[in-house]
Motif scaffolding. Structure first.
Motif, short mmCIF file in Angstrom:
data_model
loop_
_atom_site.label_atom_id
_atom_site.label_comp_id
_atom_site.label_asym_id
_atom_site.label_seq_id
_atom_site.Cartn_x
_atom_site.Cartn_y
_atom_site.Cartn_z
N VAL A 285 0.87 -1.17 0.00
CA VAL A 285 0.00 0.00 0.00
C VAL A 285 0.91 1.22 0.00
CG1 VAL A 285 -1.81 1.24 1.24
CG2 VAL A 285 -1.76 -1.27 1.27
N GLN A 287 1.03 5.65 -0.26
CA GLN A 287 0.25 6.86 -0.08
C GLN A 287 0.09 7.59 -1.41
OE1 GLN A 287 2.57 8.80 2.88
NE2 GLN A 287 1.77 7.47 4.51
N SER A 294 3.51 2.59 2.35
CA SER A 294 3.02 2.67 3.72
C SER A 294 2.78 1.29 4.31
CB SER A 294 1.75 3.52 3.78
OG SER A 294 0.76 2.94 2.96
N ARG A 382 -4.85 6.32 -0.99
CA ARG A 382 -3.77 5.34 -1.11
C ARG A 382 -3.97 4.52 -2.37
NH1 ARG A 382 -5.39 5.35 4.04
NH2 ARG A 382 -3.84 5.83 5.65
#
Ligand code: ADP
Length: 989
Positions: A285, A287, A294, A382
């Motif tokens: 994931v 940002q 992240s 995201r």
């Protein structure tokens, strides 16, 4: 400046001289006609120039303003009052009143209203402030009362509640939650655990320091309703001289639900991440919009193949290098195209193929999918990518594809095999449907050649009873050696028959015998596959295919073996069939032979036929029949010899020492070949006329040796077999009988001829004395030897009758003899039957009349025909005579008619008739129904027999219809013949 410029009106002017307001009078051309002192002072204040003539020059900056408009309007007659603000009024506010005067002039008065304006403004501001305050108080009240924020104003020292709103009460445990219940109470009274929870210390700190205290998520567990969370603010108010807050404002917002929701969310997230951590799918994931990593799950790190720190990126562009991503074809990866970059841009993507290149160059293929994760506002917050390693799967897929290809190949192979076996079946059928062994072999070789894509094929068959082998058929490249024969020993054929299938793919090294070498060389053999053909264990030969571009393989051998099996079976069947057929043919031929032999009784012809049949049935090139002759049967004669034996036809000699003697001695058939040890010397002689092989059978009639039947072959043909001899023996039996019968017949013929001669002679000898008797009795009756008495005359008449009877008898016997000897003559001439029939009837009417019988004739006119009128007369006389003899009363009717192509003469009587079972017998010679009748009536029973023979000689017939006791009708039929040719059945001598 002068104030008396122009022509001022002293009256009015004086009136303004001391006025506090500034006054001026303006002429229509805006010249200042008058200005008082105050105005001059004002002009000074405003920065104008007092020396100017024109009003607008007096007050520079006014000419183009809104005020100027008012003034111009006033000049035109409309009075105006307006204010000029501080900015143009030199810091003061001026009220300008413009008043048109009757003279067309304009009076302008300026009054300073600054103070007045200031007061007004102050008043207005105060009013406004109080309004605002009221509104603010109102709002505060509303906020305090209705807001979700709980408020409490505390006394700084005692921490007693001075003011609180409903929301505050609502927070508290009962009964404190009633409105207003806490006013005047200390916090410790209604907040459980007030001390322990540290709230008092907190309050003290705020009061003491004057620094507000805020806690975004203050957890308090003292309430009965369970743990609760608050956004807490302690605001110190109004510090006293010592700096201690006299009041503390307590603001509390309960956020328990929010916190709970967040906790739930967090636990969900935790659960989610736990799942993500255990997933075998990599999850990253990042940002938005930067792409900073992240989150990365364990699988992602495992797939990445390096520590998480090395994989984590600060921006989208870094991913390619950190993860060592390349395109399928090895080219560098474009960061913008990555599923993560697209997810961050808000575009989902699915199963994008990405290749990761490990340090050692090993590559793994990932399927990567990207999803944008949006916040509540819908904006992408995201980006998430999930991926999994499909290298293994791809490997498996590839393996699967390979397996599939292999399977397909196998299937194709199987289909080919099926096709081959179908071809085998088809050929098998074709093979078994052919019943000619040669044809089967040819078909087998041809099919094998086609089936295996060979350029040549042949069948080699060992020749029975020899040590040689024959190539037949030879096809394709072997056509040149079709029919070749060579010794079997040392050949590849021998090898294949002994050891089974032979495969050679190296041209020069194909093993064969010295005799086989030229054949192999001549056919130009590069490769050969040879299999034995066996049916029921019996070797029939070999089937070989030769010369295929890529040589022959193991599977070809299996195929050809299978094929050879069915071919062998077919050959076997065809041979069996051919044998059966041959046997059937022989049987048939024997039957024919028996018929043929029986159909003639001429011994020479019989013997010719026997010889011909013998040669035919045994496939021989010649045949001979030797018979025993001489009184003592001690001589031999070869009356018939055909084919190779033709030169010795008619050969004769002594029986003793002859081949015939040897064969007849033990009565056994035999086969032999010239040159064999112990062969009869006669064979040497016959060898000179080209005879090599013999099959001989003795001919016997009963126990009596009659002769020998032999068949011969040239050296070109194989020796005779036991089967040939068997066939010959069967024919021999027939032949012996036929020879004997013919001989007997010949004897009988001779006897018959002797009998006829005797009869002819005898009848002549009888006629002569009878004629002499007739002559003498006539002389007696005529009285030449003296008078004849009545009694003598009667005797003479009876003698005459007897003589006639005898003559007729002799004639009939003679006729019979002539017929038997085939010497009865027929004299054909054109005859008109009607007059002939009428004449015969008339001639016989006397006889019938004497017996009281009628004799009538009904004769049609019929066309004339070639026939013998004498024989017709003889037949009809006989029929009418019989009718007369065997009829007591009534009569006889004779009818002549033409029916279709024949002429019919019917003789019908009303006599005793003939029993049905005797109707044919009466046509046999000497047959009489009742011989006693004829003793009275005369006759020997030859009449009808002769009549029928005569009718048949004439091409017609004689038949009878009769009803016993009612009468008989005899019918003579004759053909209508218009040409003088004798009827076919008439036997001419
Ligand atoms: P034959 O008259 O000399 O006896 P045939 O050959 O003419 O010899 O006749 C043979 C026999 O046929 C006669 O004996 C008689 O029994 C029978 N037959 C011939 N014609 C007649 C007839 N018209 N009616 C009855 N019987 C007949």
């Amino acid at each position: 400046m002068t104030i008396s410029r122009g022509t001022p009106d002293p009256q009015p002017a004086a009136q303004y001289d001391r006025a506090r307001d500034g006054v001026c009078v303006l002429s229509t051309d805006w010249r200042v006609r008058y200005a008082n002192v105050s105005l001059l002072e004002i002009l000074d204040l405003l920065g104008g120039s007092p020396d100017a003539d024109r009003f607008w020059d007096l007050l520079p900056g006014w000419e183009n303003t809104a005020e100027a408009e008012h003034l111009r309007a006033a000049m035109d007659g409309t009075p105006a009052t307006f204010r000029v603000g501080r900015e143009r009024g030199g810091g003061f506010v001026w009220e300008v009143a413009a008043e048109p005067l009757g003279s067309g002039e304009l009076r302008v008065r300026l009054r300073n209203v600054t103070a007045q304006v200031d007061a007004e403004e102050l008043r207005a501001r105060v009013a406004r402030a109080s309004e605002e305050l009221a509104a603010r108080e109102q709002r505060l009240d509303e906020i305090v009362a209705g807001a979700p924020v709980a408020l409490a104003l505390l006394d700084g020292a005692s921490l007693a509640v001075l003011e609180s709103n409903e929301a505050y009460s609502a927070l508290l445990d009962p009964p404190w939650n009633a409105a207003g219940a806490v006013i005047g109470r200390g916090l410790e009274e209604f907040i459980p655990d007030f001390e322990r929870s540290g709230l008092r210390a907190l309050m003290e700190q705020v009061r003491r320091t004057g620094i507000p205290y805020t806690h975004p998520e203050y957890e308090y567990g003292g309430f009965q309703r369970g743990p609760a969370w608050f956004r807490l603010t302690l605001q110190p108010l109004a510090p006293d001289h010592a700096g201690l807050a006299t009041h503390i404002l307590l603001l509390v917002v309960e956020i328990t639900d929010l916190v709970r929701a967040r906790h739930d969310l967090e636990s969900e997230w935790r659960a989610l991440f736990e799942v993500l951590e255990t997933l075998p799918v990599g999850v990253v994931v990042a940002q938005a919009p930067s792409g900073r990593t992240s989150y990365m799950n364990a699988a992602a790190v495992a797939i990445g193949g390096r520590p998480a720190e090395e994989l984590a990126a600060d921006g989208v562009a870094e991913y390619a290098s950190r993860w060592r991503m390349v395109l399928q074809d090895g080219r560098p990866f474009r960061a913008d195209d990555s599923p993560l970059a697209r997810a961050l841009r808000g575009e989902p993507s699915r199963d994008v193929e990405v290749v990761l290149e490990a340090e050692d160059g090993a590559r793994r293929t990932l399927f990567v999918s990207g999803v944008p994760l949006r916040g509540a506002s819908g904006a992408v917050e995201r980006g998430m990518v999930t991926f999994y390693d499909v290298s293994e799967r791809l490997g498996l897929e590839r393996a699967l594809v390979e397996r599939t290809a292999e399977a397909e190949h196998a299937a194709a192979e199987a289909a080919l095999r099926a096709e081959e076996s179908r071809a085998l079946r088809v050929m098998g059928r074709a093979l078994v449907s052919s019943l000619d062994p040669e044809n089967v072999l040819r078909l087998a070789a041809q099919s094998a050649m086609e089936l295996l894509g060979a350029r040549g094929a042949f069948v080699a068959t060992p020749l029975a009873g020899t040590d040689r082998v024959r190539i037949a058929p030879g096809l394709g490249t072997w056509e040149a050696v079709d029919g070749a024969e060579l010794p079997l020993a040392g050949t590849l054929t021998e090898r294949a028959l002994r050891d089974g299938t032979q495969v050679y793919n190296a041209g020069g090294q194909i093993p064969t015998s010295e005799a086989g070498r030229p054949i192999v060389d001549r056919a130009g053999v590069q490769s050969v596959l040879m299999v034995a053909m066996r049916a029921f264990g019996e070797p029939l030969g070999v089937l070989a295919v030769v010369n295929r571009t890529d040589g022959f393989r193991e599977e070809d051998a299996r195929l050809l073996e299978a094929f050879a099996d069915s071919a062998a079976l077919a050959v076997h069947n065809a041979r069996r069939f051919a044998e059966e057929r041959r046997r059937a043919e022989v049987n048939h031929a024997l039957v024919n032979a028996a018929e043929a032999l029986a159909s003639t009784l001429d011994p020479a012809e019989v013997m010719e036929r026997i010889a011909r049949l013998a040669a035919e049935l045994t496939d021989a090139e010649g045949a001979a029949l030797t018979v025993l002759t001489g009184e003592a049967r001690d001589e031999v004669l070869m009356p018939v010899a055909t084919g190779l034996m033709e030169p010795v036809r008619g050969y004769g000699g002594k029986l003793e020492g002859s081949l015939t003697e040897e064969v007849t001695r033990d009565g056994q058939p035999r086969m032999m070949s010239a040159g064999e040890p112990g062969a009869h010397p006669a064979l040497d002689f016959f060898q000179r006329i080209g005879v090599q092989h013999y099959a001989l059978v003795p001919l016997r009639a009963g126990d009596e040796p009659v002769g020998v039947l032999g068949v011969v072959r040239s050296p070109r043909q194989p020796p005779f077999t036991a089967e040939d001899v068997g066939t010959l023996a069967l024919l021999g039996n027939q032949a012996a009988l036929a020879v004997r019968n013919a001989r007997l017949y010949e004897g009988a013929q001779a006897a018959s001829r002797a009998k006829s001669e005797f009869l002819a002679m005898m009848s002549h000898e009888l006629r002569t004395p009878l004629n002499a008797l007739e002559g003498y009795s006539s002389l007696l009756a005529d009285g030449l030897y003296g008078p004849v008495t009545e009694a003598q005359s009667q005797v003479l008449a009876r003698m005459h009758g007897v003589r006639r009877h005898l003559i007729s008898l002799i004639d009939q016997v003679l006729d019979v003899a002539r017929l038997e000897a085939g010497t009865k003559r027929v004299r054909l001439e054109m005859v008109a039957l009607r007059p002939l029939v009428l004449e015969i009837v008339d001639a016989l009417r006397g006889g019938t009349g004497a017996r009281g019988l009628t004799l009538d004739a009904e004769a049609e006119k019929v066309p004339p025909t070639y026939t013998d009128p004498g024989l017709v007369r003889q037949i009809l006389t006989n029929l009418i005579g019989n009718a007369t003899k065997f009829t007591r009363e009534g009569g006889i009717r004779v009818r002549l008619a033409r029916v279709d192509d024949e002429l019919r003469v019917e003789v019908e009587d009303t006599g005793q008739g003939i029993a049905p079972d005797l109707a044919e017998r009466i046509f046999e010679p000497f047959y009489q129904v009742d011989p006693s009748t004829t003793r009275v009536e005369g006759g020997v029973g030859l009449g009808l027999a002769l009549s029928r023979e005569f009718a048949r000689l004439l091409g017609g017939d004689l038949s009878v219809r009769s009803v016993q006791g009612e009468g008989s009708t005899f019918t003579l039929t004759l053909p209508v013949t218009t040409a003088p040719v004798p009827p076919a059945s008439a036997r001419q001598p």
